[in-house]
Each structure stands twice: as C-alpha cells, then as structure tokens.
Design a protein around this motif. Sequence first.
Motif, mmCIF file in Angstrom:
data_model
loop_
_atom_site.group_PDB
_atom_site.id
_atom_site.type_symbol
_atom_site.label_atom_id
_atom_site.label_comp_id
_atom_site.label_asym_id
_atom_site.label_seq_id
_atom_site.Cartn_x
_atom_site.Cartn_y
_atom_site.Cartn_z
ATOM 1 N N MET A 1 -14.183 50.861 13.572
ATOM 2 C CA MET A 1 -14.945 51.348 12.440
ATOM 3 C C MET A 1 -13.974 51.570 11.286
ATOM 4 O O MET A 1 -12.984 52.261 11.433
ATOM 5 C CB MET A 1 -15.652 52.648 12.818
ATOM 6 C CG MET A 1 -16.575 53.129 11.762
ATOM 7 S SD MET A 1 -17.671 54.455 12.306
ATOM 8 C CE MET A 1 -16.536 55.800 12.423
ATOM 9 N N ASN A 2 -14.290 50.962 10.170
ATOM 10 C CA ASN A 2 -13.416 51.043 9.005
ATOM 11 C C ASN A 2 -14.079 51.870 7.915
ATOM 12 O O ASN A 2 -15.102 51.479 7.381
ATOM 13 C CB ASN A 2 -13.105 49.627 8.502
ATOM 14 C CG ASN A 2 -12.071 49.620 7.414
ATOM 15 O OD1 ASN A 2 -11.277 50.543 7.291
ATOM 16 N ND2 ASN A 2 -12.065 48.572 6.614
ATOM 17 N N ILE A 3 -13.479 53.019 7.592
ATOM 18 C CA ILE A 3 -14.013 53.887 6.551
ATOM 19 C C ILE A 3 -12.899 54.177 5.557
ATOM 20 O O ILE A 3 -11.793 54.548 5.943
ATOM 21 C CB ILE A 3 -14.552 55.206 7.139
ATOM 22 C CG1 ILE A 3 -15.754 54.923 8.037
ATOM 23 C CG2 ILE A 3 -14.923 56.185 6.037
ATOM 24 C CD1 ILE A 3 -16.333 56.126 8.710
ATOM 25 N N LEU A 4 -13.205 53.989 4.293
ATOM 26 C CA LEU A 4 -12.264 54.294 3.221
ATOM 27 C C LEU A 4 -12.857 55.393 2.364
ATOM 28 O O LEU A 4 -13.982 55.257 1.884
ATOM 29 C CB LEU A 4 -12.003 53.052 2.364
ATOM 30 C CG LEU A 4 -11.445 51.837 3.089
ATOM 31 C CD1 LEU A 4 -11.430 50.631 2.159
ATOM 32 C CD2 LEU A 4 -10.051 52.120 3.608
ATOM 33 N N ILE A 5 -12.106 56.466 2.189
ATOM 34 C CA ILE A 5 -12.603 57.544 1.348
ATOM 35 C C ILE A 5 -11.697 57.704 0.136
ATOM 36 O O ILE A 5 -10.528 57.354 0.169
ATOM 37 C CB ILE A 5 -12.733 58.877 2.110
ATOM 38 C CG1 ILE A 5 -11.399 59.280 2.728
ATOM 39 C CG2 ILE A 5 -13.807 58.800 3.161
ATOM 40 C CD1 ILE A 5 -11.403 60.681 3.285
ATOM 41 N N SER A 6 -12.283 58.201 -0.915
ATOM 42 C CA SER A 6 -11.548 58.404 -2.160
ATOM 43 C C SER A 6 -11.614 59.869 -2.554
ATOM 44 O O SER A 6 -12.710 60.415 -2.723
ATOM 45 C CB SER A 6 -12.147 57.547 -3.276
ATOM 46 O OG SER A 6 -11.586 57.912 -4.519
ATOM 47 N N LYS A 22 -23.673 54.403 7.530
ATOM 48 C CA LYS A 22 -25.012 53.830 7.384
ATOM 49 C C LYS A 22 -24.931 52.365 6.972
ATOM 50 O O LYS A 22 -25.654 51.525 7.510
ATOM 51 C CB LYS A 22 -25.822 54.632 6.356
ATOM 52 C CG LYS A 22 -26.338 55.937 6.909
ATOM 53 C CD LYS A 22 -26.845 56.911 5.892
ATOM 54 C CE LYS A 22 -27.994 56.503 5.079
ATOM 55 N NZ LYS A 22 -28.537 57.625 4.257
ATOM 56 N N GLN A 23 -24.058 52.048 6.042
ATOM 57 C CA GLN A 23 -23.923 50.655 5.604
ATOM 58 C C GLN A 23 -23.455 49.759 6.749
ATOM 59 O O GLN A 23 -23.894 48.607 6.853
ATOM 60 C CB GLN A 23 -22.954 50.557 4.415
ATOM 61 C CG GLN A 23 -23.535 51.087 3.126
ATOM 62 C CD GLN A 23 -24.865 50.448 2.769
ATOM 63 O OE1 GLN A 23 -25.061 49.245 2.879
ATOM 64 N NE2 GLN A 23 -25.813 51.273 2.358
ATOM 65 N N GLN A 24 -22.585 50.282 7.606
ATOM 66 C CA GLN A 24 -22.132 49.490 8.746
ATOM 67 C C GLN A 24 -23.256 49.281 9.766
ATOM 68 O O GLN A 24 -23.307 48.253 10.435
ATOM 69 C CB GLN A 24 -20.905 50.146 9.384
ATOM 70 C CG GLN A 24 -19.681 50.043 8.496
ATOM 71 C CD GLN A 24 -18.447 50.700 9.065
ATOM 72 O OE1 GLN A 24 -18.270 50.735 10.272
ATOM 73 N NE2 GLN A 24 -17.605 51.222 8.194
ATOM 74 N N ILE A 25 -24.167 50.233 9.861
ATOM 75 C CA ILE A 25 -25.341 50.063 10.727
ATOM 76 C C ILE A 25 -26.278 49.036 10.104
ATOM 77 O O ILE A 25 -26.748 48.120 10.773
ATOM 78 C CB ILE A 25 -26.055 51.415 10.962
ATOM 79 C CG1 ILE A 25 -25.168 52.342 11.794
ATOM 80 C CG2 ILE A 25 -27.412 51.193 11.639
ATOM 81 C CD1 ILE A 25 -25.663 53.773 11.890
ATOM 82 N N PHE A 26 -26.534 49.159 8.781
ATOM 83 C CA PHE A 26 -27.427 48.230 8.091
ATOM 84 C C PHE A 26 -26.910 46.802 8.182
ATOM 85 O O PHE A 26 -27.687 45.859 8.348
ATOM 86 C CB PHE A 26 -27.575 48.595 6.614
ATOM 87 C CG PHE A 26 -28.307 49.883 6.363
ATOM 88 C CD1 PHE A 26 -29.194 50.418 7.281
ATOM 89 C CD2 PHE A 26 -28.099 50.573 5.182
ATOM 90 C CE1 PHE A 26 -29.861 51.608 7.033
ATOM 91 C CE2 PHE A 26 -28.764 51.761 4.921
ATOM 92 C CZ PHE A 26 -29.643 52.276 5.841
ATOM 93 N N SER A 27 -25.607 46.625 8.064
ATOM 94 C CA SER A 27 -25.024 45.276 8.053
ATOM 95 C C SER A 27 -24.929 44.681 9.453
ATOM 96 O O SER A 27 -24.685 43.493 9.600
ATOM 97 C CB SER A 27 -23.635 45.306 7.416
ATOM 98 O OG SER A 27 -22.706 45.946 8.282
ATOM 99 N N GLY A 28 -25.106 45.515 10.466
ATOM 100 C CA GLY A 28 -24.986 45.024 11.839
ATOM 101 C C GLY A 28 -23.575 45.129 12.394
ATOM 102 O O GLY A 28 -23.325 44.775 13.538
#
Length: 125
Positions: A1-6, A22-28
């Motif tokens: 799982m790749n998460i980038l925070i700013s 959520k975006q990673q779930i939506f994208s599959g």
Amino acid sequence: MNILISSNSKEPLFQQIKEQIKQQIFSGELKEGDALPSMRLLAKDLKVSVITTKRAYEDLEKEGYLISTVGKGTFVAGQQPHVLKEWQIRELENELEKVVHDGKHIGLSKAELIELLEIYYEGDG
C-alpha cells in the motif's frame, strides 16, 4: 500500500490517508480481503501519530470500506459492484459540489462551468 502525505496540505493528515486508501479501493489496487498494515506500522511508515492512522481506519470502517477484527487486523471489506459504484458517485458529487461552490465564488456562470466540464470531459476521451 502506497500512501503519500503532505504536511503542507490544508487537508488533515488522517483525511489524506483515508482518501488515498479509498482511491486504492476504487481503482482495484486494494481488493476485498486485502490486509492493511497495522495502525502502528502505518503510523511509523508515514511518520505520523497512531491517533492519526486510527482515525483514518475508524472512519473507513464506519463508512463500510474496512473491517477490523481484534487480533487479526484490518481488511478491505467486500464491495458489491453496484455499492462500490454508488460510493464512487457519492465521492464525485462531493467533488462537484466543491467545484460549483468555488466557481460561484470566483463569479463563473452555470454556462461557463458546464463549458469547462465539457472541455475536460471531451479532452479525457
């Protein structure tokens, strides 16, 4: 799982984590049954507090994206295609609401907003 925070973003850190999951779930990229890192491990990897990752995970669980099992971990919940699409539409509606608000704030007319939407929609094709 790749998460980038700013840390420079106005969006709270927990919200950045939540939206990216959520975006990673939506994208599959994340699928039903996939295990997520523990809250502690994710906090350590992202260099944030465990409270931040806990809030993101709890919100996602309340919204039905994740399932947590004591002693086993946190997993992506099963999503039926029509339910997943409904969530995606709801997210899009939230984005559109913000765009309309911002457009009104700078004085764009409805016709100008629609024209912009058509330009972006056609350009994506």
